[in-house]
Design a protein around this motif. Sequence first.
Motif, PDB file in Angstrom:
ATOM      1  N   ALA A 189       0.632  -1.222  -0.048  1.00  0.00           N
ATOM      2  CA  ALA A 189       0.024  -0.007  -0.104  1.00  0.00           C
ATOM      3  C   ALA A 189       1.120   1.203   0.145  1.00  0.00           C
ATOM      4  CB  ALA A 189      -0.977   0.177   1.161  1.00  0.00           C
ATOM      5  N   SER A 190       0.497   2.487  -0.288  1.00  0.00           N
ATOM      6  CA  SER A 190       0.933   3.725  -0.534  1.00  0.00           C
ATOM      7  C   SER A 190       1.091   4.265   1.085  1.00  0.00           C
ATOM      8  CB  SER A 190       0.468   4.565  -1.414  1.00  0.00           C
ATOM      9  OG  SER A 190      -0.697   5.271  -0.866  1.00  0.00           O
ATOM     10  N   PHE A 239      -4.164  -1.224   3.959  1.00  0.00           N
ATOM     11  CA  PHE A 239      -4.942  -2.258   3.005  1.00  0.00           C
ATOM     12  C   PHE A 239      -4.266  -2.878   1.995  1.00  0.00           C
ATOM     13  CE2 PHE A 239      -8.270   0.386   5.105  1.00  0.00           C
ATOM     14  CZ  PHE A 239      -8.895  -0.339   5.948  1.00  0.00           C
ATOM     15  N   ALA A 240      -4.149  -3.972   1.689  1.00  0.00           N
ATOM     16  CA  ALA A 240      -3.779  -4.531   0.473  1.00  0.00           C
ATOM     17  C   ALA A 240      -4.539  -5.506  -0.005  1.00  0.00           C
ATOM     18  CB  ALA A 240      -2.057  -5.094   0.822  1.00  0.00           C
ATOM     19  N   SER A 241      -4.257  -5.740  -1.368  1.00  0.00           N
ATOM     20  CA  SER A 241      -4.925  -6.933  -2.210  1.00  0.00           C
ATOM     21  C   SER A 241      -4.330  -8.319  -1.627  1.00  0.00           C
ATOM     22  CB  SER A 241      -4.727  -6.666  -3.518  1.00  0.00           C
ATOM     23  OG  SER A 241      -5.481  -5.650  -4.129  1.00  0.00           O
ATOM     24  N   SER A 242      -5.185  -9.180  -1.808  1.00  0.00           N
ATOM     25  CA  SER A 242      -4.616 -10.558  -1.358  1.00  0.00           C
ATOM     26  C   SER A 242      -3.639 -11.095  -2.061  1.00  0.00           C
ATOM     27  CB  SER A 242      -5.796 -11.451  -1.404  1.00  0.00           C
ATOM     28  OG  SER A 242      -6.302 -11.726  -2.941  1.00  0.00           O
ATOM     29  N   ASN A 243      -3.615 -10.707  -3.457  1.00  0.00           N
ATOM     30  CA  ASN A 243      -2.307 -11.044  -3.932  1.00  0.00           C
ATOM     31  C   ASN A 243      -2.152 -10.347  -5.450  1.00  0.00           C
ATOM     32  OD1 ASN A 243      -0.599 -12.215  -6.092  1.00  0.00           O
ATOM     33  ND2 ASN A 243      -0.968 -14.403  -5.777  1.00  0.00           N
ATOM     34  N   ALA A 244      -1.506  -9.432  -5.187  1.00  0.00           N
ATOM     35  CA  ALA A 244      -1.134  -8.022  -6.148  1.00  0.00           C
ATOM     36  C   ALA A 244      -0.852  -8.417  -7.531  1.00  0.00           C
ATOM     37  CB  ALA A 244      -0.332  -7.003  -5.711  1.00  0.00           C
ATOM     38  N   PHE A 245      -0.370  -9.681  -7.843  1.00  0.00           N
ATOM     39  CA  PHE A 245      -0.044 -10.041  -9.132  1.00  0.00           C
ATOM     40  C   PHE A 245      -0.876 -11.214  -9.724  1.00  0.00           C
ATOM     41  CE2 PHE A 245       3.703  -7.971  -7.435  1.00  0.00           C
ATOM     42  CZ  PHE A 245       3.922  -7.124  -8.283  1.00  0.00           C
ATOM     43  N   ALA A 246      -1.947 -11.531  -8.865  1.00  0.00           N
ATOM     44  CA  ALA A 246      -2.942 -12.664  -9.617  1.00  0.00           C
ATOM     45  C   ALA A 246      -3.606 -12.051 -10.823  1.00  0.00           C
ATOM     46  CB  ALA A 246      -3.911 -13.237  -8.568  1.00  0.00           C
ATOM     47  N   TYR A 247      -3.988 -13.107 -11.748  1.00  0.00           N
ATOM     48  CA  TYR A 247      -4.775 -12.836 -12.872  1.00  0.00           C
ATOM     49  C   TYR A 247      -5.834 -12.182 -12.560  1.00  0.00           C
ATOM     50  CZ  TYR A 247      -6.900 -12.656 -17.444  1.00  0.00           C
ATOM     51  OH  TYR A 247      -7.794 -12.291 -18.326  1.00  0.00           O
ATOM     52  N   GLY A 248      -6.214 -10.940 -13.127  1.00  0.00           N
ATOM     53  CA  GLY A 248      -7.306 -10.124 -12.792  1.00  0.00           C
ATOM     54  C   GLY A 248      -7.400  -9.471 -11.443  1.00  0.00           C
ATOM     55  N   CYS A 249      -6.257  -9.539 -10.613  1.00  0.00           N
ATOM     56  CA  CYS A 249      -5.975  -8.878  -9.515  1.00  0.00           C
ATOM     57  C   CYS A 249      -7.358  -8.770  -8.505  1.00  0.00           C
ATOM     58  CB  CYS A 249      -5.832  -7.491  -9.954  1.00  0.00           C
ATOM     59  SG  CYS A 249      -4.262  -7.057 -10.857  1.00  0.00           S
ATOM     60  N   TYR A 288      -6.256   2.590  -1.330  1.00  0.00           N
ATOM     61  CA  TYR A 288      -5.283   2.072  -0.835  1.00  0.00           C
ATOM     62  C   TYR A 288      -4.018   1.694  -1.323  1.00  0.00           C
ATOM     63  CZ  TYR A 288      -6.911  -2.585  -2.801  1.00  0.00           C
ATOM     64  OH  TYR A 288      -7.378  -3.560  -3.647  1.00  0.00           O
ATOM     65  N   GLN A 289      -3.868   1.696  -2.912  1.00  0.00           N
ATOM     66  CA  GLN A 289      -2.617   1.472  -3.581  1.00  0.00           C
ATOM     67  C   GLN A 289      -2.046   2.763  -4.187  1.00  0.00           C
ATOM     68  OE1 GLN A 289      -3.980  -1.594  -6.124  1.00  0.00           O
ATOM     69  NE2 GLN A 289      -3.347  -3.286  -4.847  1.00  0.00           N
ATOM     70  N   GLY A 290      -2.921   3.799  -3.988  1.00  0.00           N
ATOM     71  CA  GLY A 290      -2.580   5.098  -4.548  1.00  0.00           C
ATOM     72  C   GLY A 290      -1.755   6.015  -3.838  1.00  0.00           C
ATOM     73  N   LEU A 291      -0.607   6.665  -4.329  1.00  0.00           N
ATOM     74  CA  LEU A 291      -0.033   7.708  -3.800  1.00  0.00           C
ATOM     75  C   LEU A 291      -0.402   9.124  -4.338  1.00  0.00           C
ATOM     76  CD1 LEU A 291       2.559   8.126  -2.082  1.00  0.00           C
ATOM     77  CD2 LEU A 291       3.864   8.151  -4.235  1.00  0.00           C
ATOM     78  N   PHE A 292      -0.276  10.085  -3.198  1.00  0.00           N
ATOM     79  CA  PHE A 292      -0.891  11.274  -3.676  1.00  0.00           C
ATOM     80  C   PHE A 292       0.252  12.244  -3.489  1.00  0.00           C
ATOM     81  CE2 PHE A 292      -3.520  15.138  -1.806  1.00  0.00           C
ATOM     82  CZ  PHE A 292      -3.145  15.946  -3.034  1.00  0.00           C
TER      83      PHE A 292
END
Length: 909
Positions: free
Chosen positions: A120-121, A131-141, A343-347
């Motif tokens: 996360a940023s 917060f983070a995705s369960s697997n950032a590189f899984a197909y379909g994300c 959650y994944q974005g940097l401002f």
Amino acid sequence: MKWLAWAGAFCAIVGAAIAGGGPLNTIVVVNGADTQSLEIGRRYAWERGIPESHILQLYAPTSGTVGIGIWSNQIRNPVLSFINAQGLSNQIDYVVFAHAFPYRIWNTNIIASPTNWLVASLTSSMYYDFFASSNAFAYGCHLNSAASNAYYKAERAFRRSSTPNGRYLISALLTAYTPDETRLALRRSAASDFTQPSGRIDLVRTSDGLRSARWPQHEEADYRARLHGRKNEWFIRVFDPIPSATNLMGYQTGRDVVYDLFSHQYLSGSYADHLTSYGGILDEPHPHTRILEWIRAGAAGSYGTVVEPCAYTEKFPDALIYHWYERGFSLGESLYMSVSHPYQGLFVGDPLTAPYAKPSTVTVLSPTNGTIVSGVVTVVVEAVSADASRPISQIDLFIEGRRHATIFDMQPTPLNMLNLQLPDGLATKPVLPGEDLFQCAQGLAVAANLVSTKVNARTLGDTVELSWAALGESATNEAISAWTTQGLATALTISAWAVQTNFMDPPYSAHEVLVLRGNAVSGDVVRAVITLTNGVVATNVAVASAPMGALFLLFQLQGVINSNALLQGPDGVAAVYLVNGNPTYAELVLAARTPGVGGTGIHVDYSIQKKSGSTLVLSDAFQDYFNDNADTMRPRALVRLAVGVTSRVESALLDTTPFPNGPLRLDFVAYEGTATRVQGRATLALMVSNSPYMCAVQSPPAYRHVLRGSVVTCEAVAVNGAGTTTQVAFFVAGKLAAVDTTPPFVFEWNTATALVGLVHIQALARTDAGEAARSELLPVMVYIDEDGDELSDLWEIDHFGSATNANALGDPDGDGSSNLDEFIAGTIPTNGLSRFALISIQPPMVGFSAGTNRVYRVEYTDGMTLEPWEGAFLEIVGTSETLFWHDDPTNAPPASGPMRAYRVRARLP
């Protein structure tokens, strides 16, 4: 008249919580591990009017990615603890990180591969949590539902207290590629406030279908801006690059590389971003354009993701960001209102930037600045709104940077009546006890929906938006009006008005989207039978001549439609956009050739025929009218509500007896009574004197220039006390630094941990009789010289834009004084008319140019050889641009000869 009491520590906040958006609602976090962060943070606070006491220095890694333990223990928890310890829990809404901080946080997935970091940023994690995705590189994300943003599309000023568990804090990273670029960007942003710039906003749908996923948002943002009265010229582009511009205020696009980014000039306060995978990754090699490129080009802010997000529009700013920005919300508010899952974005950028805000004018009528006060003093403050549509609903008093009390608070008065005349009925709503502005708007929308069958009403913050119910009908001749009456109430405190006198028809083309998935084999057919509003039926067929993906087959259909002679007229249809998601997934956008509500009457029958072995999805076929953008194809109108008065004079009684003798700073903040809550501010400096007891800092002298790392002896004296002084507390930059209980009261200040820039020292003395006295703020200039040229880096930055653009011996203005001489004298090295010189000698008066933060010594000689020089007994502290020294008669007259020569020397304090 209000009574404002002081009770020990600062009083708890009473009344409604205040909104964000102002300097007093902001803390600046600087990184003690980086001197540039210390200087940039201090400079930002000074330019923005943020108190020194709102600056937190902590020690953290200066860049890159850090683990969640470091993030929690060295950054987030210290920030939250600082807010609480400073008594700012109900006041702070913004956290701004100054330049040198890690931009990304990771939490390892123990089970998965180490490359599958849960990431996360920095700014999003400070905004609400990690917060983070369960697997950032899984197909379909993945889209983490727990990371949903409660402030998304809130349509109101940010208030930390109104967020879940009060944990949200608008957060931003003030950074660019270099410290000099960061300073330049912040200077531009601050200068843009309240300037109402008029430029160009470009919302761009590019040939990159995946990264242009936000294109369906463009019409809604443009429509809302039109309805509210947009400040800029908006363009919905269907191609890139965009035409060259000298006045870009906004540029939102979807590309991995924005090739024309530097082909434009950006107005101060502008915002720009691009949807791509790695724009927010600042330090790792990758082929995508970084968001820092927008800052370098001239934008005040940008946003990008720090890990693969896939094409989830929820993770990127909605195009509505520009509409909210134009309404007067700050850049930080507009940004966080526009991202559903940040959650994944940097401002990056200055979140306080507010070029379209129109603050009220706040004036303290009495007492005046510098007044000596004692006992109970009456303070009279006046607030005048920017215009009638921006009334004042609240005035708050802050003491020494902390919120003390609300001295004026106007809410809608119960039994005031809201009235909305619709084409088919009159909607009325009484204000109910306890209702605020937003609840009144919601109630009026409910009343409108109960009365009308022609109109659908919804609430957008302080606004009721009316949408024509029948799709395909024009409503430009349908009138609307709104007003309020006092009703049975004692006063009228709420207003309502229609932004337009009639409904506005949409200027967009109706469209319908065809979707095709899978792989085709030879003989597969896609067919679009389009029936126009004039009754013409045009059949369009594409046949796969060989195995091909869905994308190529829809590409064939696009060509067939756009070459069909039956569809070329003004009643016709164009296949305007092929969304090239991937070879096995594509979308084809069909649009009416003529904009307007009539296009919604066009019909399409989309069918798919497939052969054996084909994987085309037959359920993608459908029959429908052109209504995929139905929301923006209905006429609309707006009704705006506001609460408050256009001017207010408020008197308050302030009991000064609980305050220490000495300086006391009061800030008065007036809030606009609309959703934006724009702040106006006035500052009053008083001198409390309830007894003869006084405290002063005797050393160092004011404006002492101190090379960071030096030890400075600070000495305070307290006199005229009824009892014995038992302790003196020393404060540096508004924070307690030391306490001495034994006279002489001395504090050895090690500036190795100081901020870089102007830092203030203050002493607070107490006696055993219960008296307290506070000294004036003593300014000290803490500087660095990292390039070792004997010039203060700060001075070089101020005059040359960088600490490396000048040298000590240079003389860029050609006035005969070197840069080192000009630094010591406090003159401007780029202005030949600004030089240290004697400007008049009319014995016994000697006049010379001076600066307010330098010290001067006049020397004289009676010798014909100009030797030896003797000095005046006292050094003179600069107080104005020109100083005059009187040759004291006690100075010995010339021993011989007819002349006396003078010279003046300058030094740093």
